[in-house]
Each structure stands twice: as structure tokens, then as C-alpha cells.
Design a protein around this motif. Structure first.
Motif, short mmCIF file in Angstrom:
data_model
loop_
_atom_site.label_atom_id
_atom_site.label_comp_id
_atom_site.label_asym_id
_atom_site.label_seq_id
_atom_site.Cartn_x
_atom_site.Cartn_y
_atom_site.Cartn_z
N LEU A 1 -1.05 3.96 -0.96
CA LEU A 1 -0.87 4.92 -1.52
C LEU A 1 -1.53 5.65 -2.62
N SER A 2 -2.13 4.71 -3.40
CA SER A 2 -2.74 5.05 -4.49
C SER A 2 -4.05 5.67 -3.97
N ALA A 3 -4.59 5.27 -3.11
CA ALA A 3 -5.90 5.70 -2.52
C ALA A 3 -5.75 7.17 -1.96
N TYR A 4 -4.43 7.39 -1.38
CA TYR A 4 -3.95 8.64 -0.65
C TYR A 4 -4.11 9.78 -1.62
N PHE A 5 -3.28 9.43 -2.62
CA PHE A 5 -2.99 10.47 -3.87
C PHE A 5 -4.29 10.60 -4.86
N GLN A 6 -5.19 9.55 -4.89
CA GLN A 6 -6.45 9.47 -5.48
C GLN A 6 -7.15 10.65 -4.87
N ALA A 7 -7.32 10.55 -3.56
CA ALA A 7 -8.04 11.40 -2.68
C ALA A 7 -7.70 12.89 -2.83
N LEU A 8 -6.57 13.09 -3.23
CA LEU A 8 -6.05 14.35 -3.75
C LEU A 8 -6.28 14.85 -5.14
#
Length: 689
Positions: free
Chosen positions: A279-286
Motif C-alpha cells: 500500500l505504501s507503493a500504491y499511495f506513493q505513486a499518487l
């Protein structure tokens, strides 16, 4: 045209009334003067639609609308047709003029508002270019999906592809924090299906089974066009993922619960639900570094975590590919447009043919540049006097609601005070926003339809993300002025009425007040009522999710709601399908409470005066007829079946005959007797507000 018919009918009724009377000269003059005033008023009732072979007391909906239902055909490009769609058609024609003018304006400055409107509309209308391009506009985006080589890269890919108009197995939005409504929160919720609802995957009936087969075939055809050799196997794998998602999803009834769907979590807690998804990678992409967020359906994310782990990288890539193509198929060449229409238009909704390209171009322009269009629409089509009249109606409806609360026998004084406090904090918004959206950061090009859509999606998501950490702007609108609808927003405690709904049969400036109170007045009451329905009543006057009810009052409220659920459960449009009273409860409370309050407001507006008889109907009768005629609508079977599963509103017929039997005022207006079909014994009637 309607005015002339109405006045003619009134004159005939007047003449027949005078023939049998013997009056003094003074009485005759007074009566003539009164008749002259009355004949100048328009009832606003479409008399030609009344079916006098159906008793008003047996089926009020068919009595008021029967002739219209009998003679009206659903247009080939529509799944349903009624008052809303008629106004929508008029709105489309008006917007077409605006867009055609912008398209023809060669002097518009690049990326100005005028240019963007014309350029987007032109990009949609250029079917020659779309044929020449074929599937090539997809290449960049599909290559991005296929470039991922490990599952660790999937979360960032999912985030990026969602903001470009794709689909993920979960989705998110930014809105007021429901427990701290002056601040923003990010909400995470279940998503990821191609069919309209989980029931389409899980119900074991012949109809659903055939739909599932057809859907898999559609997925296969999409991949065949993309050059996939094993298209059938790919389609089956994608469907298997979606079915697995459906199996762990909450029902729509469960997802309506404002309390159960508010689950604030830290990122650490969220990671425990989805340990294998970064999830960290998901939100970092945003571009986000979130500390906490609100999860709507926690158990779904737990189920999704297992599905994510068990599903291969290749299958997830195929899933993302299909949904990106499917979401944008209508922007491509004719073959893809028809392929999508044949399943989602014909098969799912019963449409006979596609809408003309200009209508689809108007809809697309409305979606992407809605407030730019709205600004022009309001200037050209919304008279200032309509807003002034609406403000008066809203004020009277709020007075009526205040009176209704005072008169409630089942509510304690303490809760009445809290209810009135909330009522007094309602914010009405009428016609159009005071502050328009800024589209300056959105790039629109005349020769890049798919790119325009992708950039719009990125702009819209970024617009939401930019709100995080900033105060809530309560002036923002979530419908455009040209939308034929209205809404209540619980976290802002506001009722909103776009300009396009403020015209006949909903709102008629030329008509006597009765029909307006029964139509737009009841719509106002309906939206006010949402603030006090089974979910809206959980929010206070500041828009915070907080219980302001006494325990005994809440129990009474819920008991009355259950009776309404039972009433609507009994309505069966088909032998094998009924209205879901629990799913539609909020809307049904809105209708019942709204119409009750609108009636009180109408009576308050009369003061000491008695409503005139127009077209042979009393004011009280015209009030209820105004309500019935706004709900005239015909559905195709496929559309109605779909709505029974996915729409929280009961079908139009039942919004009339389901509500009126609970109102003593209706019995008085039409002399409803125990032998009539719409009669309910007093102890069976539901009164909430």
C-alpha cells in the motif's frame, strides 16, 4: 401548448358550472370577477395524460399518467423514458448549440474555456480520425501495463492506471471526514467489477447465468481484437477474478450503512488487512504520504488480499488491460464502439440502437467540462425569477418541516430540539455555484480524444488529492447546473437543486402554487428528508456522523422504518423480482417525509385563503397530481431489472402508490374509501415526519 389546453379545459368546466345556477346581479359580478382570476391561472396538470378509466383511489399513478404511458414509446436509444429524460433531452439540445458554437469559433485563444469546449467536442465528433486511428491510441497505456515484470510493481501500476481512467479491485475518493466534517479524508472502498453488481456473478438463475456467459464472450472478443491468441482462456481468468471479488463484497444494503462503512485506520492497520499488497507503493505513486484513511468495507480488503496473492501477475495485467480498454471503448473506432454497445447497451439495458454521435459528444463534454458548459447554460437558459421563486419555496419547506417536527407525537422534546437544530443549519444551493471550477490546468486537444479523457481523469483525481490537508470548501457543487436532478450531501448538510430541474413538470413559473408544491416542493422536501432518513439522520447539523437521538426515539424511528420496508417489499414489477424495501428505505423515507412536509408548506403558503379550483380540481388534488406526474416513466425490462438490483430508488410507479396510502391528506383530497385499492387501514399507515 399545455397552457392553452389547460385554460380551454378550465373554461369548459366554468361554463358547465354556471348553466344550472340562478344568481343575483351582484353575486354574478362577484362570481365573474373570481372566475376571471381563476381562469388566468394555469393548473400545471397535463390533462390529456389522465386516464379516467382508472380510479384515482385505485392506482393514482396510472390515473394521472395512464394516457401518457399508453401513447409514449421509449426512444430506441434509451432504456427508460419519462419526465427526467424529457428535460434531459431539452438540456442536450441546448448544450449542443453551445458546443457547436465553440467548435466553430476559430478565434478562440488556445486552451481558453471556449477553445476547450470546442476542441473536446470536435475531438469526439471526428469519426473519420477515429476510424483511421483504430486501436492505436491505446498502445501507450497498454504498453505501460505490460511493462511490469514483477508483482512488486503492481501496486504503483494500479494507482497510475486508475488515475488514467482504468479500474482497480478497490477505489478511493476524497471527501469531508464524516466525523470531522471541516477536514478532508481519503476513503477506500470496494470496486473492480465489470457487471453492475455482485448479484450478477452470484445469483443462480437462468437470466444471470446467460448474462455471465455473454459477458465472458464480450471479454473474449475484446482480447481477440487486441490480437490475443488465447482470448477465451484470458476471458475466463478475468471473469474468475471478478467472481472472486464479488464473493467477498458487501451487499448494497450493507454498504448503505453510514456507521458500519466508517472505519478510520492507520496505514499500519490497513497493512494488516492486506499484508501482501504494498500500500505504501500504491499511495506513493499518487504522491501521498498518508497517516490514516477511512475504509468502507474492511472485510472486503481482507478477502481481496487473498485473491491478490493467489492471482498471477499475468492475470492482473490482463484484468487491468481489459478494464482500461472497456472503459475507453466508446472513444475508439466504430468496431469497438459497437462491440461495447452490443453487450452493455443492448444486452444489459435493452437499448435498440445507439444514440447519435452528437448526443454522445454532448454527454462526454458534460462529463469532462461540466461547469464550463454550466456557466454558459445558466446565462442563456436560467431566468433569475426562477431562483427567487425557488428560494421562497425552500424557505416555506423548511418552515413546513419545522412544523412537522413540532407536531410529531412519537418524538421526545429533547430530540425535537436536536432535529430542529439540524434543520436550521441546512444550506440550500439553487441553480448554479457561486464559484466555478478552474479548468486552467486541464489540457484539451482537438485531435486527441482518448488523451483528452486520460488527462481529464488525471486532473480530476489530482483535484481530489489537492484537497487533503486543506479546509473543506463548502461552496463546491457535485452536480452541474444542466443536470436534471437534485441531491442532499450529509457531510455538508446541504440541499442542492441544479438549474435544469427547475422547469415543468417539476417547476412551472406560470402555474398555480399547488402543482409546484406537489412537484418541486416535494423534491425539495425529499432532499430535506434525506437529512432525516435512516442514514442521513445519523449526521448532525454540521455534517458530522454523530448520534443526536435519544435511545427511545431512535427505536421508534427504526420501527417505523421497518414498516415502510415491509410495504415496499410487497411491490413486484415481475413475478420473480420485487422491490428491495431495505435497499430503497432512505429514498422512500425521503419521498414520504418530503411529500408530507411539502403539503404542510403548501397549506402555510395559502394562509387564510382557500385554494382556487382550476380545471375542476381543488388545490389539494392538484398538489398530489403534481407529485404523480413528475414520476411518469416507462422502462425496458432489462433496465428495470437492473435498477431493482442497483438503484436505491423504487421504480417510479411505486414512488407514487407506495407513499400516498400513508398520507391522510390524500384520503381527504380524493375521498379514498376502505373499498378502494390504495386504502390502508390507519394502523397500517406509516408516519415518520
Amino acid at each position: 401548448m399545455n397552457n392553452k389546453i389547460t385554460l380551454t379545459a378550465a373554461s369548459v368546466a366554468l361554463t358547465l358550472g354556471l348553466l344550472g345556477c340562478s344568481e343575483s346581479t351582484t353575486d354574478t359580478k362577484a362570481k365573474a370577477s373570481q372566475d376571471a382570476v381563476q381562469s388566468a391561472l394555469v393548473s400545471g396538470i397535463d390533462l390529456n395524460n389522465i386516464d379516467r378509466t382508472v380510479k384515482a383511489q385505485d392506482d393514482f399513478y396510472y390515473h394521472v399518467n395512464g394516457k401518457w404511458l399508453e401513447k409514449t414509446q421509449i426512444p430506441a436509444d434509451k432504456s427508460n423514458y419519462g419526465s427526467f429524460t424529457q428535460l434531459y433531452d431539452e438540456s442536450q439540445k441546448a448544450l449542443k448549440k453551445v458546443l457547436e458554437g465553440a467548435k466553430a469559433n476559430a478565434q478562440a485563444q488556445p486552451q481558453s474555456d471556449e477553445y476547450k469546449l470546442g476542441a473536446f467536442y470536435a475531438s469526439y465528433m471526428d469519426e473519420t480520425a477515429r476510424e483511421e486511428l483504430g486501436l492505436s491510441p491505446l498502445k501507450t497505456y497498454l504498453a505501460e501495463i505490460n511493462a511490469v515484470t514483477s508483482k512488486s510493481e503492481l501496486p504503483a501500476l494500479m494507482a497510475n492506471i486508475l488515475t488514467k481512467g482504468g479500474k482497480n479491485p478497490f477505489a478511493w475518493y476524497v471527501n469531508n471526514d464524516a466525523k470531522s466534517s471541516s477536514e478532508h479524508a481519503l476513503y477506500l472502498y470496494q470496486s473492480g467489477l465489470g457487471l453492475p453488481d455482485r448479484d450478477y456473478y452470484l445469483e443462480d438463475t437462468e437470466k444471470y447465468s446467460k448474462l455471465r456467459t455473454d459477458y465472458i464472450e464480450y471479454i473474449e472478443q475484446v482480447f481477440s481484437r487486441l490480437g490475443e491468441k488465447d482470448a477465451k482462456q484470458v476471458a475466463n481468468r478475468i471473469f474468475a477474478v471478478e467472481k472472486a471479488l464479488a464473493e467477498v463484497m458487501w451487499t448494497r444494503v450493507q454498504s448503505r450503512d453510514a456507521t458500519k462503512t466508517y472505519n478510520k485506520m492507520t496505514m499500519a492497520e490497513l497493512n494488516q488487512l492486506m499484508p501482501d499488497f504494498d500500500l505504501s507503493a500504491y499511495f506513493q505513486a499518487l504522491g501521498l504520504d498518508l497517516k490514516e484513511l477511512v475504509v468502507s468495507q474492511p472485510s472486503y480488503l481482507e478477502g481481496l488480499s487473498a485473491i491478490y496473492t493467489e492471482t498471477s501477475l499475468e492475470t492482473w495485467q490482463q484484468y487491468l488491460t481489459f478494464h482500461f480498454v472497456n472503459n475507453h471503448a466508446s472513444l475508439l473506432h466504430k468496431d469497438m464502439v459497437e462491440l461495447k454497445f452490443n453487450f452493455f447497451g443492448k444486452r444489459l439495458r435493452g437499448l435498440e440502437e445507439q444514440a447519435p454521435t452528437w448526443k454522445k459528444a454532448v454527454d462526454a463534454s458534460n462529463e469532462v467540462l461540466g461547469e464550463l458548459l454550466g456557466k454558459i447554460y445558466v446565462k442563456q437558459y436560467f431566468p433569475p425569477e426562477a431562483k427567487a421563486k425557488m428560494e421562497q419555496l425552500v424557505a416555506n419547506l423548511i418552515k413546513g418541516f419545522d412544523q412537522a417536527i413540532s407536531e410529531l407525537e412519537w418524538m421526545t422534546a429533547e430530540t425535537k430540539v436536536a432535529a430542529k437544530e439540524k434543520l436550521n443549519k441546512f444550506t440550500p444551493k439553487i441553480g448554479y455555484p457561486d464559484k466555478w471550477k478552474d479548468y486552467s490546468a486541464l489540457e484539451i486537444n482537438r485531435d486527441d480524444l482518448l488523451g483528452n479523457y486520460v488527462r481529464y481523469n488525471q486532473w480530476a483525481y489530482q483535484d481530489m488529492l489537492d484537497k487533503i490537508g486543506k479546509p473543506v470548501d463548502r461552496s463546491e457543487w457535485f452536480m452541474t447546473p444542466q443536470t436534471v436532478n437534485a441531491y442532499y450531501n450529509p457531510v455538508n448538510n446541504e440541499i442542492v437543486f441544479p438549474a435544469a430541474i427547475l422547469q415543468p413538470p417539476f417547476f412551472n413559473l406560470a402555474a398555480d402554487d399547488a402543482v409546484n408544491y406537489g412537484a418541486i416542493g416535494a423534491v425539495i422536501g425529499h432532499e430535506l428528508g434525506h437529512g432525516f432518513d435512516d442514514q442521513g439522520a445519523k449526521y448532525d447539523g454540521d455534517g458530522n456522523l454523530r448520534n443526536w437521538w435519544s435511545e427511545s426515539d431512535l427505536a421508534q424511528f427504526e420501527t417505523r422504518g421497518k414498516k415502510l420496508v415491509e410495504q415496499f417489499d410487497q411491490f413486484k414489477p415481475f413475478e420473480d423480482a420485487n422491490v428491495n424495501g431495505e435497499f430503497t428505505l432512505g429514498e422512500n423515507i425521503g419521498d414520504l417525509g418530503g411529500l408530507t412536509v411539502a403539503y404542510k408548506a403548501y397549506q402555510l403558503s395559502l394562509g387564510e385563503e382557500k385554494a382556487p379550483v382550476i380545471d375542476g380540481y381543488t388545490g389539494e388534488q392538484r398538489f398530489f397530481m403534481g407529485w404523480a406526474q413528475i414520476w411518469r416513466r416507462k422502462y425496458r425490462e432489462e433496465e428495470l431489472r437492473n435498477r431493482l438490483v442497483t438503484d436505491s430508488h423504487a421504480p417510479s410507479h411505486y414512488r407514487v402508490i407506495g407513499v400516498l396510502p400513508n398520507m391522510p391528506e390524500f384520503y381527504e383530497a380524493f375521498d379514498v374509501k376502505e373499498s378502494d385499492k390504495m386504502y390502508l387501514a390507519p394502523q397500517q399507515r406509516v408516519k415518520i415526519w
